[in-house]
Design a protein around this motif. Structure first.
Motif, PDB file in Angstrom:
ATOM      1  N   VAL A   1      94.715   9.998 107.688  1.00 21.20           N
ATOM      2  CA  VAL A   1      95.355   9.569 108.792  1.00 21.20           C
ATOM      3  C   VAL A   1      94.720   8.435 109.425  1.00 21.20           C
ATOM      4  O   VAL A   1      93.350   8.563 109.614  1.00 21.20           O
ATOM      5  N   ASP A   2      95.245   7.266 109.479  1.00 24.12           N
ATOM      6  CA  ASP A   2      94.400   5.790 109.911  1.00 24.12           C
ATOM      7  C   ASP A   2      94.067   6.454 111.355  1.00 24.12           C
ATOM      8  O   ASP A   2      94.670   7.227 112.317  1.00 24.12           O
ATOM      9  N   ARG A   3      92.899   5.973 111.790  1.00 22.89           N
ATOM     10  CA  ARG A   3      92.478   6.296 113.100  1.00 22.89           C
ATOM     11  C   ARG A   3      93.378   6.010 114.352  1.00 22.89           C
ATOM     12  O   ARG A   3      93.092   6.784 115.477  1.00 22.89           O
ATOM     13  N   ALA A   4      94.152   4.884 114.330  1.00 21.72           N
ATOM     14  CA  ALA A   4      95.171   4.487 115.246  1.00 21.72           C
ATOM     15  C   ALA A   4      96.303   5.442 115.319  1.00 21.72           C
ATOM     16  O   ALA A   4      96.861   5.300 116.529  1.00 21.72           O
ATOM     17  N   LEU A   5      96.417   6.392 114.419  1.00 16.96           N
ATOM     18  CA  LEU A   5      97.435   7.414 114.404  1.00 16.96           C
ATOM     19  C   LEU A   5      96.858   8.991 114.731  1.00 16.96           C
ATOM     20  O   LEU A   5      97.779   9.793 114.508  1.00 16.96           O
ATOM     21  N   GLN A   6      95.728   9.026 114.822  1.00 16.63           N
ATOM     22  CA  GLN A   6      95.196  10.492 114.874  1.00 16.63           C
ATOM     23  C   GLN A   6      95.438  11.271 115.946  1.00 16.63           C
ATOM     24  O   GLN A   6      95.140  12.301 115.861  1.00 16.63           O
TER      25      GLN A   6
END
Length: 363
Positions: free
Chosen positions: A259-264
């Motif tokens: 999961v990309d950091r922007a969506l964590q």
């Protein structure tokens, strides 16, 4: 759907003509059949009918014709080759034609001993290229007019690249990744800044992008991968700030396990693994807010018709789709049957002759 009513020149294919003439690539029973017919001086005039069983897009037919043109014939006692093409009548559809299940796509009429040894190779050409065309056409339809980049080269043997690239081009792919794939129409491969170059610059995407743009901005559209640190929003902004107008696009390629950091911090983490519409929306919003609305978004990683359809339904701000291994999946097999011999109907049960008024005589 055919791109052109002209055939590719047989020279384009660079066929191993002598080996094909001698049956090197052919199923042995076809070679034995040819040998027996020639040994017994038996020359039945047959109509061979070629078809497949899917709703599909015809590919490989020009290569099949080239094989017949250059490799039909027989060996003389002294080992020289007696050409056979002029004694045959071939009728066929064109590359890129839409085809129906069991529709006759090609017929070959003439002395069977001249071409019995070629069935394996011309059917194989059509099976492979038609599979690629069908798969590419499916993602082109799903993308609703957005460009498709054909990226499966690393997923198969290098020898298939030339014909696969041509098939993808005819079926609507806007770009291919290798020069070999583009060679039949005189194009060039296209690509993006790769992960390996970022690694070579110590994992610094901006440094790699600067160097890449400094050398190649005058030759190609500069597109940077921005998932190396699994922080696509931040990295996209950093690259856009550093390159400005030299940056054509960013490519999202997050692993489907991550999961990309922007969506964590988003709920339902399982739904956010890999490249998702929400990630594309986050990158688009960040770029636009920072004044980089000219930067396109390319997505890749596990895309197929279903995934592209889902992205389009979600209104994902995607400008192009990079599609790889899914374009080589499945099968689209062809069959050839003798349906007439010396003017008399002679066909395997269930395989009667099916004339097709769409067929065009091949010069």
């Amino acid at each position: 759907m055919s791109v052109t009513a002209q055939r590719l020149d047989p020279a384009v294919f660079r066929l191993p003509v002598e080996r094909m003439r001698d049956g090197w690539y052919s199923d042995q029973y076809f070679n034995l059949t040819k040998d027996l017919l020639c040994a017994e001086d038996r020359h039945p005039r047959v109509v061979m009918q070629v078809f497949q069983k899917e709703e599909s897009i015809l590919g490989g037919v020009d290569e099949a014709i080239a094989i017949l043109k250059q490799c039909a014939g027989r060996r003389r006692p002294d080992g020289s080759w007696e050409e056979g093409w002029d004694a045959l009548e071939v009728n066929a559809l064109y590359e890129g034609d839409e085809i129906s299940p069991h529709e006759t796509v090609m017929t070959v009429e003439g002395d069977y001993s001249l071409f019995a040894h070629l069935e394996t190779v011309y059917l194989g050409c059509m099976a492979r290229r038609t599979l690629v065309m069908r798969n590419v056409a499916a993602v082109v339809r799903a993308a609703a007019g957005k460009p498709i980049l054909f990226f499966p080269a690393r997923h198969d043997h290098w020898l298939v690249q030339t014909g696969d690239g041509w098939a993808a081009h005819v079926a609507g792919a806007i770009g291919v990744s290798t020069d070999a794939q583009a060679s039949w129409w005189g194009g060039r491969g296209v690509g993006t800044l790769p992960h390996s170059l970022i690694a070579a610059y110590g994992g610094d995407t901006v440094a790699a992008a600067r160097a890449f743009a400094a050398r190649y901005a005058g030759e190609m559209n500069i597109t940077a991968l921005v998932d190396f640190e699994n922080d696509s929003v931040r990295t996209a902004l950093e690259v856009a700030d550093a390159l400005g107008d030299r940056l054509w696009g960013v490519r999202l390629d997050t692993s489907e396990r991550m999961v990309d950091r922007a969506l964590q911090h988003a709920p339902n983490q399982e739904a956010h693994r890999g490249v998702t519409p929400l990630l594309a929306q986050g990158v688009r919003h960040a770029l636009d807010t920072a004044g980089h609305d000219h930067v396109r978004i390319v997505v890749s990683g596990g895309f197929n018709p279903a995934k592209i359809t889902a992205f389009e339904a979600a209104g994902a701000p995607v400008d192009a789709y990079g599609v790889g291994s899914s374009l080589l999946r499945g099968s689209n097999d062809f069959t050839a049957d003798v349906v007439r011999v010396d003017g008399r109907a002679v066909a395997k049960a269930g395989r009667a002759e099916r004339p097709n008024p769409r067929l065009v005589r091949v010069d």
